[in-house]
Design an enzyme around this catalytic site. Structure first.
Site, PDB file in Angstrom:
ATOM      1  N   GLU A 215      -4.070   3.719  -0.013  1.00 24.25           N
ATOM      2  CA  GLU A 215      -3.696   2.303  -0.039  1.00 24.25           C
ATOM      3  C   GLU A 215      -2.380   2.181   0.718  1.00 24.25           C
ATOM      4  O   GLU A 215      -1.317   2.507   0.180  1.00 24.25           O
ATOM      5  CB  GLU A 215      -3.569   1.803  -1.482  1.00 24.25           C
ATOM      6  N   CYS A 249       3.073  -4.476  -0.462  1.00 27.72           N
ATOM      7  CA  CYS A 249       2.232  -4.050   0.656  1.00 27.72           C
ATOM      8  C   CYS A 249       1.394  -5.199   1.204  1.00 27.72           C
ATOM      9  O   CYS A 249       0.992  -5.184   2.364  1.00 27.72           O
ATOM     10  CB  CYS A 249       1.336  -2.883   0.243  1.00 27.72           C
TER      11      CYS A 249
END
Length: 472
Positions: A215, A249
């Site tokens: 990720e 993110c």
């Protein structure tokens, strides 16, 4: 941290956990539910102490942000998995290829899963993967970030009180420990962090052929169409860009707006920040940058962009400065007239800085996005169904949200993950259960074994049938 485990220590821990996983046999639904609920209970019963530890690690971190994004969302993920795991575990019966045969897919636990979690959401990104890991019947080793030492040490203490070490164990240590951790022969490895570190993690995992879920992040764009209300787009974009001071993110990394909308964008951005944060430096609801190194990097991005021709718009209310070294706070900033040679357009920002590019027709943003590495998310503001469809089909990103930002991450029924440079693999809900399971095909042959008799010699008497197949 007075003690850091050696590479050999880590090997011993993993071997012990793997051996125990095999000896104990597959975890039934009740044990999986128990682990999931214990994890949720750990957070529920200790949220005050966890919030305080996160705040201390950041220097200042909004308690509300920690409670809603780091903990409440995570508890929901764990409890939803506990509620649904029994259904997820049921074998999937598939169509039988021949009379008397049976065929099904069994979801089998992988074994011991390694989880390397980052500092920006130290609870959500540690326990979020565990919602799938535990649901799938695995055990786990967790390596939290050294950049949030108080939170990581508290997690180690709490987890030891709620879990047997062969179910879930925490490994503390600096980057060298993290590197050794990523080289262990796990049955699966989950890493959340930067693309640059992700490359090292994947390279280390490859030595043992360990499958990985990465990720990562990248530069998630916001595109505002001509037909969309600019004030609404600004408010929804800056809601996430200011949340955790942009240290997410999925945070918008740049914005593309029609050329004629720039003035509106600046006005509405100033209005939004003034309303949301009447002051920045002394505001406990505005989060600090995690470390001096990260603070200096962000200030450097501003200086580099300004030197190369960008116009910096400080959105801090009143006469507050753009940044304050003592508190490590950086006010939201717009950067107009950015160019691709600026560092801020070449790396993930991870802070409250928002570059703005302009365009003249609807094809330009799509072409620009496609000319760059694939982002973790893309955000499109526009009301015309045909243009929504065009953007959806012609751009590739880990996720897409239309007319909002980051909304998809809190919907457990959707897979969460990246694509290309922004990562590989996805989890959340049933997608996490499947990600951390092995879909094992199981076939029970018929009593007469008829389906395989066509492979048995001699073949002469079977040749006519196969020729008929090709000529049909």
């Amino acid at each position: 941290m007075s003690y850091q485990p050696t590479a050999e220590d880590l090997q011993v821990i993993l071997r012990t956990m793997k051996r125990n996983h095999l000896v104990a046999g597959p975890a039934d639904a009740a044990l999986r539910q128990d682990r999931l609920r214990r994890a949720a209970r750990l957070i529920r019963e200790n949220y005050t102490a966890i919030s305080a530890a996160i705040n201390a690690d950041f220097g200042n971190r909004s308690v509300y942000q920690s409670m809603i994004a780091d903990m409440a969302t995570t508890v929901k993920m764990l409890e939803d998995s506990a509620e649904n795991v029994e259904q997820w575990m049921k074998p999937e019966v598939v169509e039988s290829p021949a009379p008397g045969m049976q065929a099904r897919i069994e979801q089998q636990p992988l074994g011991v899963v390694g989880v390397i979690s980052p500092w920006n959401f130290p609870i959500n990104l540690a326990f979020g993967p565990l919602a799938g890991v535990f649901a799938a019947g695995n055990t786990a080793m967790l390596k939290p970030s050294e950049l949030t030492p108080k939170t990581s040490e508290l997690l180690a203490e709490l987890i030891a009180g709620y879990f047997d070490p062969v179910e879930l164990t925490v490994i503390l240590g600096d980057a060298s420990v993290g590197a050794a951790f990523s080289g262990l022969p796990f049955d699966h490895l989950v890493f959340t962090g930067s693309t640059s570190v992700g490359r090292h993690v994947m390279r280390a995992a490859a030595e043992n052929l360990v499958p990985v879920t990465l990720e990562l992040g990248g530069k998630s764009p916001v595109v505002v169409a001509e037909d969309f209300d600019m004030r609404t787009a600004v408010e929804r974009t800056l809601t996430i860009k200011t949340f955790n001071a942009g240290q997410i993110c999925l945070s918008p990394d740049y914005m593309m707006v029609p050329q004629e909308s720039v003035e509106q964008l600046v006005t509405f951005s100033k209005d939004f920040v003034a309303k949301s944060f009447p002051n920045i430096i002394d505001n406990s609801e505005y989060t600090s940058i995690i470390s001096q190194r990260h603070f200096d990097r962000l200030v450097g991005l501003l200086a580099d962009a300004e030197e190369k021709g960008a116009t910096l718009i400080n959105l801090a209310p009143g006469n507050e400065p753009a940044f304050d070294t003592a508190s490590r706070k950086i006010a939201p900033q717009l950067l107009l007239y950015v160019t691709d040679d600026m560092a801020i357009m070449q790396e993930e920002i991870f802070g409250p800085l928002l570059p703005v590019k302009t365009y003249h027709d609807a094809d330009e943003p799509i072409a620009y996005i496609n000319a760059n590495p694939r982002p973790l998310a893309a955000y499109y503001f526009g009301n015309k169904a045909d243009l929504q469809k065009q953007f959806t089909e012609r751009t590739t990103s880990g996720g897409l949200v239309i007319n909002d930002v980051m909304t998809h991450a809190s919907i457990d029924s959707l897979p969460f993950g990246g694509v290309g440079a922004s990562g590989m693999g996805a989890y959340h809900g049933i997608h996490g259960f499947r990600r951390f399971s092995h879909a094992k095909p199981v076939v029970v042959q018929s009593q007469d074994g008829a389906s395989n008799l066509r492979l048995r010699a001699p073949y002469e008497d079977k040749a006519q049938a196969i020729e008929a197949f090709f000529n049909s």
